[in-house]
Design an enzyme around this catalytic site. Structure first.
Site, PDB file in Angstrom:
ATOM      1  N   GLU A 131       0.831  -1.211   0.000  1.00 12.71           N
ATOM      2  CA  GLU A 131       0.000   0.000   0.000  1.00 12.71           C
ATOM      3  C   GLU A 131       0.867   1.264   0.000  1.00 12.71           C
ATOM      4  O   GLU A 131       0.475   2.297  -0.545  1.00 12.71           O
ATOM      5  CB  GLU A 131      -0.950  -0.020   1.207  1.00 12.71           C
ATOM      6  CG  GLU A 131      -2.048  -1.070   1.006  1.00 12.71           C
ATOM      7  CD  GLU A 131      -2.885  -1.347   2.250  1.00 12.71           C
ATOM      8  OE1 GLU A 131      -4.104  -1.427   2.147  1.00 12.71           O
ATOM      9  OE2 GLU A 131      -2.300  -1.491   3.342  1.00 12.71           O
ATOM     10  N   GLU A 151      -3.095 -10.283   3.783  1.00  7.02           N
ATOM     11  CA  GLU A 151      -3.945 -10.007   4.944  1.00  7.02           C
ATOM     12  C   GLU A 151      -5.032 -11.055   5.176  1.00  7.02           C
ATOM     13  O   GLU A 151      -5.327 -11.415   6.315  1.00  7.02           O
ATOM     14  CB  GLU A 151      -4.616  -8.624   4.807  1.00  7.02           C
ATOM     15  CG  GLU A 151      -3.703  -7.448   5.068  1.00  7.02           C
ATOM     16  CD  GLU A 151      -2.991  -6.956   3.818  1.00  7.02           C
ATOM     17  OE1 GLU A 151      -2.874  -7.722   2.841  1.00  7.02           O
ATOM     18  OE2 GLU A 151      -2.541  -5.801   3.829  1.00  7.02           O
TER      19      GLU A 151
HETATM   20  N1  COA Z   1       5.120  -7.940  11.433  1.00  6.52           N
HETATM   21  C1  COA Z   1       6.009  -8.219  12.384  1.00  6.52           C
HETATM   22  N2  COA Z   1       7.077  -9.015  12.208  1.00  6.52           N
HETATM   23  C2  COA Z   1       7.232  -9.555  10.995  1.00  6.52           C
HETATM   24  C3  COA Z   1       6.353  -9.299   9.930  1.00  6.52           C
HETATM   25  C4  COA Z   1       5.246  -8.454  10.198  1.00  6.52           C
HETATM   26  N3  COA Z   1       4.377  -8.130   9.232  1.00  6.52           N
HETATM   27  N4  COA Z   1       6.770  -9.979   8.847  1.00  6.52           N
HETATM   28  C5  COA Z   1       7.876 -10.623   9.214  1.00  6.52           C
HETATM   29  N5  COA Z   1       8.162 -10.378  10.503  1.00  6.52           N
HETATM   30  C6  COA Z   1       9.266 -10.916  11.288  1.00  6.52           C
HETATM   31  C7  COA Z   1       9.037 -12.377  11.611  1.00  6.52           C
HETATM   32  O1  COA Z   1       8.194 -12.525  12.757  1.00  6.52           O
HETATM   33  C8  COA Z   1      10.428 -12.865  11.844  1.00  6.52           C
HETATM   34  O2  COA Z   1      10.845 -12.473  13.142  1.00  6.52           O
HETATM   35  P1  COA Z   1      11.692 -13.526  14.073  1.00  6.52           P
HETATM   36  O3  COA Z   1      12.939 -13.823  13.258  1.00  6.52           O
HETATM   37  O4  COA Z   1      11.951 -12.707  15.290  1.00  6.52           O
HETATM   38  O5  COA Z   1      10.832 -14.710  14.271  1.00  6.52           O
HETATM   39  C9  COA Z   1      11.240 -12.044  10.843  1.00  6.52           C
HETATM   40  O6  COA Z   1      10.438 -10.915  10.491  1.00  6.52           O
HETATM   41  C10 COA Z   1      11.579 -12.795   9.576  1.00  6.52           C
HETATM   42  O7  COA Z   1      10.385 -13.339   9.067  1.00  6.52           O
HETATM   43  P2  COA Z   1      10.224 -14.889   8.719  1.00  6.52           P
HETATM   44  O8  COA Z   1       8.763 -15.206   8.727  1.00  6.52           O
HETATM   45  O9  COA Z   1      11.098 -15.713   9.589  1.00  6.52           O
HETATM   46  O10 COA Z   1      10.817 -14.896   7.246  1.00  6.52           O
HETATM   47  P3  COA Z   1      10.324 -15.773   6.006  1.00  6.52           P
HETATM   48  O11 COA Z   1      11.279 -15.486   4.916  1.00  6.52           O
HETATM   49  O12 COA Z   1      10.116 -17.186   6.385  1.00  6.52           O
HETATM   50  O13 COA Z   1       8.911 -15.167   5.623  1.00  6.52           O
HETATM   51  C11 COA Z   1       7.363 -13.423   5.123  1.00  6.52           C
HETATM   52  C12 COA Z   1       8.830 -13.814   5.237  1.00  6.52           C
HETATM   53  C13 COA Z   1       7.314 -11.933   4.836  1.00  6.52           C
HETATM   54  C14 COA Z   1       6.708 -14.202   3.971  1.00  6.52           C
HETATM   55  C15 COA Z   1       6.618 -13.781   6.447  1.00  6.52           C
HETATM   56  O14 COA Z   1       7.371 -13.225   7.522  1.00  6.52           O
HETATM   57  C16 COA Z   1       5.237 -13.220   6.532  1.00  6.52           C
HETATM   58  O15 COA Z   1       4.317 -13.799   5.977  1.00  6.52           O
HETATM   59  N6  COA Z   1       5.090 -12.090   7.239  1.00  6.52           N
HETATM   60  C17 COA Z   1       3.778 -11.478   7.454  1.00  6.52           C
HETATM   61  C18 COA Z   1       3.356 -10.716   6.218  1.00  6.52           C
HETATM   62  C19 COA Z   1       1.944 -10.202   6.381  1.00  6.52           C
HETATM   63  O16 COA Z   1       1.033 -10.931   6.694  1.00  6.52           O
HETATM   64  N7  COA Z   1       1.770  -8.888   6.142  1.00  6.52           N
HETATM   65  C20 COA Z   1       0.479  -8.262   6.237  1.00  6.52           C
HETATM   66  C21 COA Z   1       0.203  -7.931   7.615  1.00  6.52           C
HETATM   67  S1  COA Z   1      -1.511  -7.505   7.850  1.00  6.52           S
END
Ligand code: COA
Length: 277
Positions: A131, A151
């Site tokens: 966004e 989301e």
């Molecule tokens: N908010 C807070 N922390 C987040 C985050 C978010 N939106 N996205 C990633 N992180 C953090 C993870 O919790 C993790 O922290 P940790 O190492 O302390 O556990 C770190 O960033 C790395 O993320 P990780 O999930 O281990 O990496 P990945 O490569 O396996 O996956 C993503 C990356 C982006 C695909 C996955 O983190 C994800 O799906 N994040 C949420 C995205 C999301 O839903 N965004 C919309 C929010 S409404």
């Protein structure tokens, strides 16, 4: 580089030889996830350079000093959502409504920034991060980047302009695919759908961003201001009204020094030197 102004979630640095600034989200441990404070700071940082004539373009990006995965932003900070399970009484509804209102305001303020705003995406641009891309003017993406609205997988939806702004770029069925299923899309796919201004090889990304930001930083700033407003607002109204934006914008721009300089330089067979005036 000049001394950066201090914020907690972002930093802004001028690149003087390019007449532009780089505004970085610096939350690498959370893949640059966004809190209200982050959005507020982005808007404030932009405001801090709004009347600075040495900054004629801004690059919005994730930090280069990533500690985990490369990210522009992985969207809303899910770790700071501590309100799960709180009953939906009127106080809480008002509080949530106000928080949402503020977020919309911050995105609007970022979109209102009067100079070219480049989204430099290297890594994840998800949810609220995507966004943010939507309120920029130009998207430069490395090929390793991924985009999406995940989301729905968290039981929520892209409510910071996602459903409204994305539909103005992609057709309904593509946007529905994005928001109904929460899939990630490659930069290549987004480029094929017409969402990316420049798709760049990973190892060329930094140089390319600098080249394009410098180009805009040395271009005719007033003309770019008029272009931005014409495209941003002129496209939201009937064509005859939109053409009025061009009409008055054109008249306004002809008073700028750069408009004289551009034409004079052409006739004198030399490159123009635009001062942003
Ligand atoms: N908010 C807070 N922390 C987040 C985050 C978010 N939106 N996205 C990633 N992180 C953090 C993870 O919790 C993790 O922290 P940790 O190492 O302390 O556990 C770190 O960033 C790395 O993320 P990780 O999930 O281990 O990496 P990945 O490569 O396996 O996956 C993503 C990356 C982006 C695909 C996955 O983190 C994800 O799906 N994040 C949420 C995205 C999301 O839903 N965004 C919309 C929010 S409404």
């Amino acid at each position: 580089m000049s001394e950066p102004i201090k914020f907690e979630h972002v930093k802004i640095e001028k690149v003087e030889e390019g007449n532009y600034a780089v505004l970085s989200i610096i939350r690498p441990d959370k893949l640059n996830a966004l809190q209200n404070k982050t959005l507020y700071e982005i808007a404030k940082a932009l405001e801090s350079v709004e009347v600075d004539t040495s900054v004629r373009c801004v690059v919005l990006r994730g930090t280069k000093d990533f500690t985990k995965k490369r990210a522009f932003s992985a969207g809303a900070d899910l770790s700071s959502r501590g309100d799960r399970g709180i009953p939906l009484d009127m106080d809480n509804i008002r509080h949530r409504g106000h928080a949402m209102f503020l977020r919309h305001k911050y995105y609007d303020l970022i979109e209102e920034f009067p100079k070219p705003l480049i989204a430099a995406v290297d890594g994840y641009a998800l949810g609220g991060g995507l966004e943010l891309v939507l309120v920029c003017d130009i998207v430069i993406a490395s090929k390793r980047s991924q985009f999406g609205f995940p989301e729905i997988k968290r039981g929520i939806f892209p409510g910071n302009g996602g459903t409204q702004r994305m539909i103005r770029h992609l057709g309904k069925m593509r946007v529905n695919r994005m928001v109904y299923f929460g899939e990630h899309f490659t930069a290549q796919q987004m480029d094929e759908w017409g969402f990316i201004s420049f798709l760049v090889d990973d190892d060329q990304f930094e140089d390319f961003v600098h080249e394009k930001a410098s180009w805009l930083g040395n271009a005719a700033t007033n003309a770019l201001y008029v272009i931005k407003k014409c495209i941003q607002y002129g496209t939201q109204v009937p064509l005859n009204v939109g053409l009025q934006f061009e009409h008055w914008g054109y008249a306004l721009n002809t008073t700028s020094k750069d408009a004289f300089e551009g034409v004079r330089a052409f006739n004198e067979k030399r490159p123009p030197k635009f001062e942003g005036k």
